[in-house]
Structure formats: C-alpha cells, structure tokens
Design a protein around this motif. Structure first.
Motif, mmCIF file in Angstrom:
data_model
loop_
_atom_site.group_PDB
_atom_site.id
_atom_site.type_symbol
_atom_site.label_atom_id
_atom_site.label_comp_id
_atom_site.label_asym_id
_atom_site.label_seq_id
_atom_site.Cartn_x
_atom_site.Cartn_y
_atom_site.Cartn_z
ATOM 1 N N ARG A 145 -5.716 5.908 -2.884
ATOM 2 C CA ARG A 145 -4.575 5.615 -3.757
ATOM 3 C C ARG A 145 -3.287 6.213 -3.208
ATOM 4 N NH1 ARG A 145 -8.208 6.892 -8.066
ATOM 5 N NH2 ARG A 145 -7.112 8.851 -8.495
ATOM 6 N N LYS A 146 -3.407 7.222 -2.361
ATOM 7 C CA LYS A 146 -2.231 7.855 -1.770
ATOM 8 C C LYS A 146 -1.905 7.294 -0.384
ATOM 9 C CE LYS A 146 -2.818 12.243 -4.227
ATOM 10 N NZ LYS A 146 -1.435 12.559 -4.622
ATOM 11 N N GLY A 147 -2.580 6.215 0.002
ATOM 12 C CA GLY A 147 -2.260 5.552 1.261
ATOM 13 C C GLY A 147 -3.133 5.930 2.439
ATOM 14 N N PHE A 148 -4.089 6.851 2.251
ATOM 15 C CA PHE A 148 -4.979 7.262 3.344
ATOM 16 C C PHE A 148 -6.327 6.591 3.124
ATOM 17 C CE2 PHE A 148 -7.463 11.037 5.347
ATOM 18 C CZ PHE A 148 -7.504 10.386 6.568
ATOM 19 N N MET A 153 0.846 -1.204 0.000
ATOM 20 C CA MET A 153 0.000 0.000 0.000
ATOM 21 C C MET A 153 0.880 1.253 0.000
ATOM 22 S SD MET A 153 -2.896 1.032 2.814
ATOM 23 C CE MET A 153 -3.718 2.618 2.743
ATOM 24 N N GLU A 154 0.436 2.254 -0.719
ATOM 25 C CA GLU A 154 1.160 3.521 -0.787
ATOM 26 C C GLU A 154 1.344 4.122 0.605
ATOM 27 O OE1 GLU A 154 2.852 6.783 -3.093
ATOM 28 O OE2 GLU A 154 2.404 4.688 -3.498
ATOM 29 N N SER A 211 -7.187 16.403 2.881
ATOM 30 C CA SER A 211 -7.281 16.284 1.420
ATOM 31 C C SER A 211 -6.505 17.401 0.741
ATOM 32 C CB SER A 211 -8.749 16.328 0.989
ATOM 33 O OG SER A 211 -9.477 15.261 1.557
ATOM 34 N N LEU A 212 -6.615 18.617 1.266
ATOM 35 C CA LEU A 212 -5.895 19.748 0.683
ATOM 36 C C LEU A 212 -4.379 19.576 0.805
ATOM 37 C CD1 LEU A 212 -8.174 22.664 1.905
ATOM 38 C CD2 LEU A 212 -7.801 21.970 -0.472
ATOM 39 N N ALA A 255 -1.714 10.100 12.193
ATOM 40 C CA ALA A 255 -1.611 9.343 13.446
ATOM 41 C C ALA A 255 -2.671 8.247 13.504
ATOM 42 C CB ALA A 255 -1.760 10.291 14.636
ATOM 43 N N GLU A 256 -3.909 8.604 13.122
ATOM 44 C CA GLU A 256 -4.990 7.611 13.132
ATOM 45 C C GLU A 256 -4.707 6.507 12.112
ATOM 46 O OE1 GLU A 256 -7.874 7.699 15.036
ATOM 47 O OE2 GLU A 256 -7.145 9.445 16.119
ATOM 48 N N GLN A 257 -4.114 6.888 10.965
ATOM 49 C CA GLN A 257 -3.868 5.924 9.892
ATOM 50 C C GLN A 257 -2.775 4.931 10.266
ATOM 51 O OE1 GLN A 257 -5.320 5.623 6.836
ATOM 52 N NE2 GLN A 257 -3.946 4.068 6.048
ATOM 53 N N GLU A 258 -1.660 5.435 10.808
ATOM 54 C CA GLU A 258 -0.480 4.589 10.959
ATOM 55 C C GLU A 258 -0.225 4.091 12.369
ATOM 56 O OE1 GLU A 258 3.018 5.793 9.064
ATOM 57 O OE2 GLU A 258 2.053 6.053 7.124
#
Length: 530
Positions: free
Chosen positions: A153-156, A1-2, A215-216, A55-58
C-alpha cells in the motif's frame, strides 16, 4: 501506485543508479570483487538497506524469479563495510522483532537437521523434527498477509511480486521432503537436507538484510501497533506473544488527526439528520429482506458456518467473515488490497481468469475442492451482479466439509452429542494445516482429469508434461538425455513450469520437432517397460 519514496527519508537516486550499475557489472564478471568494492567505496561510501530496496523497486526491470536467483552471500560480500546489517533494538513483541525471534528458533531446528543428517534415518525422530519445521508456514503466512500488504500500500510491492515466490518455494521444499520421509525414501530424503538448510538460511538472510530494515523505515509506530491484532489472528511459529486486546495508543500524525476529525464531524452531522448507521448502536439498518442493527449483522457474519470473502468490481478486497473455523489465514490488512496481490505469482493467472470470465458474463460461478485423507475443503466462487445485471464483484465461499462428507444414514431426531459441539472446533484445528496448501497450490485446487495410459501414449501436442511425469516419474531424469534444454526440469523453476507445459511447448522451447520429440519419449517408455 503509491510512491515508495514518500515513506522514506530523502534518497539520492543518482547514487542508487551508480550502485545498481556497479552491482550489475560485478555480477556480469566485468569487475572483480575488489574492483567493485573500490568503486562503491569511492562513489557511494555508505548505503542503507531501504536504499537498496528502493533501487530494486524503481530502477530495476521486474524479473519474476529474481528473489530466488539473487545470491545473498555474494551481495553481502559486495557491500561489506558499506551496508548496515545490524539487528535493530526493538521490544520483544514488536511485529518485526517477532520475525527475528522466529528466525532464531528456525536456526536452532536447522542445526538439528545438520546434526541428524550424517546418521542412519530414525523415522520417528525425523518426523518430530519436520513437525517443527512445518510450523514455519505460519511465519510465511503472517509475512505475506500482514507485512507485504502494508508495504504494498506504500508503493513497495517487490516483496509481493518476488519474495512470495521464494517463500512458497522454501515451504514446498519442506513439505516435499517430509513426503519422501513418509514414503521411506531415506536416501532421497537425506539428499534434500543440505539444500533445505541452505535455502531457508538464504531466505532468512534476505529478510533480515533488506525486508525488515526497509519495513522499519517505511512503517510508522502507530501502524505497527495496529498490525499486532492481525498478527495474533494468524499466529506465530514457536514464540509466545502477549495477547493484549487493544493496541497501545499513540499520537496520530497531523494528517491522520485532520482526516479523523473531519470524518467524525461528518458522521455526527449525518446521524443528526437520520442518515447512516452510526448514530446509535440500536439503530436498525434496512436490509433487502429485514432489519438488523450493525452489531447483529457483524454477529451473524462471525457465526457463519462457512467463510465468505467479497472482492468488488475494482478487484479490491472489501470484506471477509471473521469466523473461528476460518479455512484460509486472513487479517484485516487484506482489506483494501488488490486481490491479485493476495496470491503468489504462480496462481495469479487463475484469479485473473475467474474475474475476466465473470466480468464478461461468460461464466457465473466456478468451484474447486481439495480431497485428501481426513480432509475435504470446498471452494465456490460466484459473480455478484446488481438488478441490471452489471458486474459488481466476486463472492468467495469456503467450507471444511470433512464432517459433512462422513455422515451416513439419517438423523431426524434432536440429538445432543459431542459431534454437535466439537464439529466447528475440529474444523478450526484442521484448518491451519490445510490453509497454506489450499491458498497457494492451484494445481491441487484445479485438478485436471487423469488421462489413461493409452491416452498418454498417443502423445499429442496438448499432452501435459505433468501427466507424463505422474505416470512415468523416471522420465524427468531421462528427458535431458533426449535434449539438453530439459535440464531446466531440475531447476527451481520446474515447479512452476511442469504444471503448464505441454508437448507442443516442450518442442518449441527445445527447438526439437514435435514428431522427433514424441518418438524419443515413446522409445524411452518402451525401453523402460521392456
């Protein structure tokens, strides 16, 4: 995954670990609000929305319903003065600003809900208001198909895996409340309004606090320009957005320019020696049963009377037909996406089962249909296999068959009437209302045979809770009296649990012996009927 970090400014991961630790201790009651804020000010000082998202993602274990559980107001208090929550300055037609503008319009309609709620119900007035609230589906659909797709697609992928569930929960709350209104259950309808207002406001604040700022930070201006065409395909709620045909040109990055230059040179070289279909628009492509130009192929697909989507053997969405009467909302951002991420978590198990059965050769096709007053949608899936029988993907076919089902008698003479001209137009007008339910409500797509009353009263281990509640709606309130564990049926998770639960599962979860549970339910049914 990205790796999500590749698309963000440099981030201090140790700082983010401290943020999550302080937040966890605060939520667990180990720190007071003032203590937690003091630690954050001392150890963290400032935090950006995208840092929270990272932080929540990783650093946090995945929880399916975490977005629903997250108390946004509590989080805002915790990070008061540390987190930048200001609205960005963007052009009105920037994809992110379109979401903000829709949120502003939704807040106006929610104020109207609050204004009407204290007074006796005037049905037509409320129906008109709910016609407006239900336009929110378009906002959610665009977010799920466009914004989630590019972030993923950007890993989030946290929006896809967690926020989508909250999106659908809020959407269904609005839908279910309208049903109460239509069935003249005024008291129950009014009782739902406060919850709906709170839940929609909660969702919008979660969007504006973390999702949109992140997103921005992650999506380039060029990518936002490219998103606009797909946004227009799906549409907007309440707001007007210009329909410029071409995205504004923006300078490609060095990486994009390099890739484009190489691809262009390669295409020219292949075309020079007669390979590939891009050397001339009039060049005929050799198909299995004929020859057509690429333009002709695209025109045929665009005019198909049914919708097709193709997912390859790697479970990646590769193609869909761009028809005007499309049943499901689609945009080009779906291409290249893992098909499991094109569905809410509550229906992914169906996607996985279909692919597994097709891949193994156990099944070759399966169909579903939606049959509602004035609407009949047919969905058909078929396994794609090559000449050697190897699995090469899944073809999905969808069609609004409402007019076809209404035909009677025979027509054997050429007749030009309004139905010929208007049939596809009528399908296109019906599709937006039907599409979100078809796409996100597997319990309606795959209806199980309705058991008879006598079958229900046998109450076997495999008896479905959903069937019991459909036959005896009052039982939902009675079950917590039988066992306190069933109080969860009044929680937001009930919508996910009820369709799956059997009597055996209820026995296991409550710790109540199956026979004891069965006897208690039968006793309540007998008392109620007596």
């Amino acid at each position: 995954m990205e790796d999500m970090r590749k698309h963000l400014p440099e981030v201090d991961m140790e700082k983010l670990k401290r943020v999550l630790d302080i937040k966890a201790r605060y939520l667990a009651g180990q720190l007071s609000l003032s203590e937690a804020q003091a630690e954050l000010r001392q150890q963290v000082k400032k935090i950006r929305p995208y840092e929270l998202a990272l932080a929540e993602q990783e650093l946090k274990t995945f929880e399916e319903d975490e977005c629903r559980k997250e108390d946004i107001q509590q989080m805002m208090l915790l990070f008061d003065g540390l987190l930048d929550t200001g609205r960005p300055e963007l052009a009105p037609e920037h994809p992110i600003m379109c979401y903000y503008r829709e949120n502003d319009e939704m807040r106006k309609w929610l104020k109207e809900v609050e204004r009407l709620a204290p007074y006796p119900v005037i049905k037509n007035e409320w129906l008109g208001l709910y016609d407006e609230l239900q336009k929110w589906r378009t906002h959610l659909s665009r977010k799920q198909n466009q914004l989630y797709s590019i972030l993923e697609r950007k890993g989030f992928d946290r929006p896809t895996t967690t926020m989508w569930l909250l999106d659908d929960f809020v959407r269904d709350e609005i839908r279910d409340a309208r049903r109460l209104l239509e069935e003249d259950q005024d008291e129950a309808f009014i009782a739902e309004q406060k919850t709906i207002v709170a839940d929609v406001l909660d969702l919008m604040q979660k969007e504006e606090t973390v999702l949109y700022p992140t997103s921005l930070a992650m999506i380039s201006p060029r990518e936002f320009e490219e998103m606009k065409a797909g946004d227009r395909e799906i549409g907007f709620a309440w707001i007007t957005v210009g329909a410029s045909e071409q995205p504004k040109a923006s300078a490609p990055t060095q990486e994009e320019a390099s890739a484009t230059g190489f691809a262009g040179e390669l295409a020219q070289l292949l075309g020079k020696y007669g390979f590939g279909g891009g050397s001339s628009p009039d060049q005929l492509l050799e198909l299995a049963t004929g020859q057509m130009t690429l333009e002709q192929v695209n025109l045929v697909y665009k005019h198909m009377p049914v919708d097709f989507s193709y997912v390859d053997e790697q479970e990646i969405v590769r193609f869909y037909t761009d028809t005007e009467h499309r049943v499901f909302p689609r945009s080009k951002n779906v291409i290249g996406r893992d098909v499991k991420n094109c569905h809410p978590r509550t229906s992914v198990h169906l996607v996985e089962e279909i692919i597994e059965k097709f891949r193994s050769g156990e099944q070759d096709s399966v169909d579903f249909w939606i049959n509602k007053p004035g609407l009949f949608i047919y969905i058909y899936y078929v396994a794609v296999r090559d000449a050697e029988g190897r699995f090469r993907g899944v073809l999905e076919m969808m069609q609004d068959c409402t007019r076809i089902r209404s035909l009677e008698g025979s027509r054997t003479l050429l007749t030009w009437d309004k139905s010929n001209k208007e049939a596809s137009k009528g399908q296109a007008e019906a599709a937006p209302a039907a599409a979100p339910e078809v796409a996100h409500e597997p319990e309606e797509i795959c209806p199980e045979p309705t058991p008879s009353t006598s079958e229900l009263l046998e109450l076997g281990p495999e008896t479905r809770l959903k069937a019991l509640l459909e036959a005896y709606p009052w039982l939902k309130q009675a079950l917590p009296e039988i066992n306190p564990a069933f109080k969860m049926l009044s929680s937001p998770l009930a919508r996910i649990m009820i369709p799956k639960a059997t009597l055996a599962m209820m026995s296991e979860r409550s710790g109540m012996p199956l026979e004891e549970l069965r006897a208690a339910i039968l006793q309540r049914i007998t008392q109620h009927q007596g």
